[in-house]
Each structure stands twice: as structure tokens, then as C-alpha cells.
Design a protein around this motif. Structure first.
Motif, short mmCIF file in Angstrom:
data_model
loop_
_atom_site.label_atom_id
_atom_site.label_comp_id
_atom_site.label_asym_id
_atom_site.label_seq_id
_atom_site.Cartn_x
_atom_site.Cartn_y
_atom_site.Cartn_z
N UNK A 1 10.93 -6.45 -5.43
CA UNK A 1 12.12 -5.83 -5.98
C UNK A 1 13.37 -6.04 -5.18
N UNK A 2 13.24 -6.19 -3.85
CA UNK A 2 14.43 -6.21 -3.01
C UNK A 2 14.58 -7.43 -2.11
N UNK B 1 4.18 -6.25 -14.65
CA UNK B 1 5.54 -6.78 -14.57
C UNK B 1 6.49 -5.97 -13.72
N UNK B 2 6.12 -4.74 -13.35
CA UNK B 2 7.03 -3.89 -12.57
C UNK B 2 7.13 -4.41 -11.14
N UNK B 3 8.36 -4.71 -10.71
CA UNK B 3 8.57 -5.21 -9.35
C UNK B 3 9.15 -4.12 -8.45
N UNK B 4 9.11 -2.88 -8.90
CA UNK B 4 9.53 -1.70 -8.13
C UNK B 4 10.95 -1.84 -7.58
N UNK B 5 11.85 -2.41 -8.38
CA UNK B 5 13.24 -2.55 -7.94
C UNK B 5 14.02 -1.25 -8.08
N UNK B 6 13.46 -0.27 -8.83
CA UNK B 6 14.03 1.08 -8.97
C UNK B 6 15.33 1.11 -9.76
N UNK C 1 0.82 -1.21 0.00
CA UNK C 1 0.00 0.00 0.00
C UNK C 1 0.86 1.26 0.00
N UNK C 2 2.00 1.22 0.68
CA UNK C 2 2.86 2.40 0.79
C UNK C 2 3.82 2.50 -0.39
N UNK C 3 4.47 1.37 -0.76
CA UNK C 3 5.55 1.45 -1.75
C UNK C 3 5.47 0.37 -2.81
N UNK C 4 4.27 -0.11 -3.13
CA UNK C 4 4.13 -1.07 -4.22
C UNK C 4 4.82 -2.39 -3.92
#
Length: 485
Positions: free
Chosen positions: A130-131, A305-310, A122-125
């Protein structure tokens, strides 16, 4: 998140001198972009590896999984520090033994992590994906080995298309041997959490281990090798259920890697000796796509597909540095910030609800651990008959007390009764030794003079404790029955 271009640029994109890249550097960037295509499963995706703050953070968070390999080898009081002995129904964690009676603690632990996953989304996807995700971390390790042996992402694509020769065979064989070695180590390390690690290794090497042990190690070896080595991002697309539900767990205030299309559009390739404000800051170099481990284009908005790995943020920031533009064209931001120029609301009802639930879980678990005793007691009153009248007028009740010893040692036990004045206790057996991690039943006869009765059912309390250590007592309430007064 929408990525529609806007005709009018913001004040921050007014005409500025543009730092022109070297011609060869521009050619290399656009060559990489031309090589790139979003993978839909028909070919192997080879992501570019670039340094940066989020890449370094990813290395740091990935190291958490080292506990998988180190954990089974740690010792605590001549015992494996962390051992989940399922056949014996015992969990040993740094000197504490948890039995089936403690299952409520593990229920709350699992609930804690489930809610933590929900609040982090909810806060950061999909920050977990990603990590911290096992699949993401092992895929990253496998592709790092691949890069060291076969070269950059462009070289790896070319090698795939190249005919088989001695060089290609050598590189592929070495890569797969290393992949299999990591997979075997992973499979063994997982199995070692559920049995003695040293004994398991010895038995497996001399082929005396149980077939189930080989089956578990083999299954995790094959799973690691196939999922991290071959399927890679396809696991995130097609197998992971979390990818399917993340959309309903996020909202317009969730902070995720986002492309600032108001600043970046209309995009266009950077040309030598060009300046002006007819184009946005995005030079369409494709580096954000090239580094993405799942092959998505963040400029098209948030996708499954976005895993929010940045990693796209690292790539874009480096390009912005090279063309003398401010960083943040791609950054962690919410839909409200990018599309509506509104302030992101981190504190909102959903987040507060999740946070409150987590706090309750942590508080209850902490209380349970602090008040947890090495002994647990249960008392069963014999109801046939409820009491026996002795020849001298005394009243006798019979009980079975069940003592659970949560330590790893045999404990001599003393029994004490409270709440019934003048009562005498007879134990069968007379000397109680509670064996570790099992239930020790003891018959107890309690005799009291009739004059001690105030009511037909008198409240009493049994206490048991290791001999000479009353401060470690465990207690259980019961009743003492007698005739009507």
C-alpha cells in the motif's frame, strides 16, 4: 473478515439527530456509486482521488523512491557515491568498497528485508504494497497525471466512451508522452546504478553505448510504461506472488483496514430529513469502493486485492464527518477486535520470532561494518616441501600471502610476523603495492633458528597494514613447520 449484518444495533447507534447532506451533494455521491463497478480486467479501473491523512502518508512514503533517481548522481570522494559495478565485481557505497569476499553482508541484508516484509505483514497486512511497492507508487503517479489531464474518475470514464475527436486525441497524446518520459527516466536511472551515470548518459546520447545498456534501459522503460500505465491493479491480482501468500502470513491479530459491520449494518442510503435507529452508520455511498486503487469493496472483508493502503479509511471518515457520525466505521483493526470484541495482541510468538531474527541480522551487520578492515589477508603455506633445512641449521618455510585492498587507492604494504622469536622475513617482490579492489599475491620466505622451535608445528600470525598505519592491520593465523625434535 465476515461482514454479515446484525439485527440489533449497539448502544452507540441509538437514535440521534442526523445531519442531512445537501441534496446536490447526495446526488453526486450516489451518482459516483452508480458509475462504479469492480474491475476484473475487462476495462480500465479509474479510482477516485481524495485527500486525507493516509493519502498524505502515502505521498510521504512514495518519496522514498526518489533515491532511485537521485542516487546515481551523488558524488563521494570524486566517485559515484553508490555504484554496483557487477563486471568488476565491486560495490561502492559512500566511500566503502565491497568485494565478493563481503558477499555475506549482502546475504544478511537480503535476509533482513525478507524477514521485515514477513513481520510487517503479520502485524499490519500488506502495508508494503500500500505504501512502498514500486508498482503501487508508479501507478499512483501515472493516474495522478491522468487525472490532471483528463479530469475526475467520472470524467475519465466518460472520455473513454466518447468518440475520438481533437480534444480526446490531444489529452491522450500528452498523457502518453508524459508516461513514456517517466518510464525512460526510470529505465535510465535503474541502469545508472550499475555504471557511471554521467558516462552512460553521454554514450547513450551519442549512440556509442553498449547494446546491453540500451536493452536494459528499454526493458525497464517498457515494463514501467505497461505495468503502471495499463495493467495497474491487475499486477497485484495476477502477477504479484506476494498477494498469493499474504493470507498465510496474517492471523486474527493482524491490524488491517476493516469495516465495522456491527456498527455499519444494516446499511442504507441516507434520505433527506430522515432520523432513527433502523439503519446502521453505513449510508451505502460507495466512496470506500470508489477510492480503492484495486477496486475491492472493503465491506465484504479482507480480500486478495486489498493492498491495505487505507484510502478507504480517508473516504469513509470524510463521509462520517459530513453526516455527523463518529469516525472509524472503516479503520485499522484486527479480526479479533471487529468480530469478537477482543483486544488485539501485537506481541505474539510469530512476531517475537521475526523481531528476534531481525535483531540478530542488524547486530551481525553492524558488527561486520564496525570491524571491517580496508585490507583482507589470506595465507597459503607451501606444502611441497613443508620446510627447508638451511646449511647453517636454520629452518625456512615458504608462503603465498594474498592481500585484498578494499580501497580505491594503491596502498604500500608492510608485513609483520608474530609468534616466532628471531624469525626473518624475505618478500618477493621486496616492495609491495596493493592495487585497489584486486588480490595482490606475494611470496614470503620465513627463516628462523632451530633454537626458536618449541614444537614441530609452531603457531604464527601474519599482519599486513598500509605503510605507517599499523592500526589498520589485517591478520591471518598460520603455522611454521620444522623437523621433529
Amino acid at each position: 473478515m465476515s461482514a454479515e449484518p446484525t439485527a440489533k444495533q449497539s448502544d452507540s447507534t441509538e437514535a440521534q439527530p442526523v445531519k442531512v447532506m445537501d441534496k446536490d451533494e447526495l446526488a453526486r455521491l450516489y451518482e459516483e456509486n452508480d458509475f462504479w463497478e469492480v474491475n476484473t480486467g475487462g476495462s480500465t479501473l479509474h479510482a477516485k482521488r481524495m485527500g486525507g491523512r493516509f493519502r498524505n502518508f502515502k505521498y510521504l512514503t512514495s518519496s522514498v523512491w526518489l533515491v532511485l533517481f537521485i542516487g546515481p548522481w551523488l558524488q563521494w570522494d570524486d566517485r559515484q557515491a553508490m555504484l554496483f559495478d557487477i563486471p568488476a565485481r565491486q560495490f561502492h557505497i559512500f566511500g566503502m568498497t565491497f568485494l565478493p569476499q563481503d558477499i555475506w553482508m549482502f546475504t544478511f541484508v537480503m535476509g533482513f528485508f525478507a524477514v521485515l516484509l514477513a513481520v510487517s505483514t503479520a502485524v499490519a497486512g500488506r502495508v508494503f504494497c500500500g505504501f512502498f511497492c514500486f508498482q503501487t507508487v508508479w501507478t499512483d503517479v501515472y493516474t495522478w497525471i491522468e487525472e490532471k489531464l483528463e479530469g475526475s474518475h467520472i470524467q475519465r470514464r466518460k472520455l473513454e466512451k466518447a468518440p475520438w475527436n481533437a480534444t480526446k486525441i490531444r489529452k491522450k497524446v500528452i498523457k502518453h508522452v508524459l508516461w513514456l518520459a517517466i518510464a525512460v527516466l526510470t529505465g535510465y536511472s535503474f541502469a545508472a546504478w550499475f555504471t557511471d551515470a554521467r558516462d552512460l548518459l553521454s554514450r547513450m546520447l551519442d549512440f556509442t553505448a553498449h547494446p546491453i545498456s540500451y536493452g536494459i534501459v528499454g526493458a525497464f522503460t517498457l515494463g514501467t510504461y505497461v505495468l503502471a500505465g495499463f495493467m495497474r491493479e491487475q499486477v497485484c491480482f495476477w502477477l504479484c506472488p506476494y498477494a498469493r501468500i499474504q493470507g498465510v502470513m496474517m492471523d486474527d491479530n493482524s491490524i488491517v483496514p476493516s469495516y465495522d459491520y456491527k456498527r455499519g449494518e444494516p446499511r442504507g442510503k441516507l434520505k433527506k430529513n430522515s432520523a432513527g435507529n433502523d439503519k446502521g452508520d453505513c449510508i451505502d455511498c460507495g466512496q470506500c469502493v470508489a477510492v480503492c486503487p484495486t477496486g475491492v469493496d472493503i465491506r465484504k472483508g479482507q480480500q486478495e486485492g486489498c493492498i491495505t493502503c487505507a484510502l478507504c479509511i480517508d473516504a469513509c471518515d470524510q463521509i462520517m464527518d459530513k453526516i455527523d457520525k463518529p469516525r472509524g466505521l472503516i479503520r485499522y483493526a484486527s479480526e479479533n477486535e471487529i468480530a469478537r470484541d477482543q483486544k488485539t495482541k501485537l506481541i505474539r510468538p510469530r512476531v517475537l520470532m521475526y523481531a528476534t531474527t531481525i535483531l540478530l541480522f542488524v547486530t551481525y551487520l553492524a558488527y561486520g561494518l564496525v570491524t571491517r578492515s580496508n585490507l583482507e589477508l589470506n595465507v597459503v603455506h607451501d606444502r611441497t616441501p613443508m620446510f627447508v633445512m638451511q646449511s647453517n641449521g636454520d629452518i625456512q618455510n615458504k608462503y603465498v600471502i594474498k592481500i585484498i585492498n578494499k580501497t580505491t587507492d594503491i596502498l604500500p604494504i608492510e608485513v609483520k610476523l608474530k609468534g616466532l622469536e628471531g624469525a626473518e622475513i624475505t618478500l618477493d617482490p621486496a616492495v609491495i603495492e596493493a592495487k585497489p579492489s584486486v588480490v595482490t599475491p606475494v611470496r614470503v620466505f620465513v627463516r628462523a633458528p632451530r633454537s626458536a622451535f618449541k614444537e614441530q608445528l609452531q603457531d604464527i600470525t601474519f599482519e599486513v597494514y598500509p605503510k605507517g598505519k599499523p592500526e589498520q592491520a589485517a591478520s591471518h593465523d598460520s603455522i611454521f613447520a620444522g623437523p621433529r625434535r
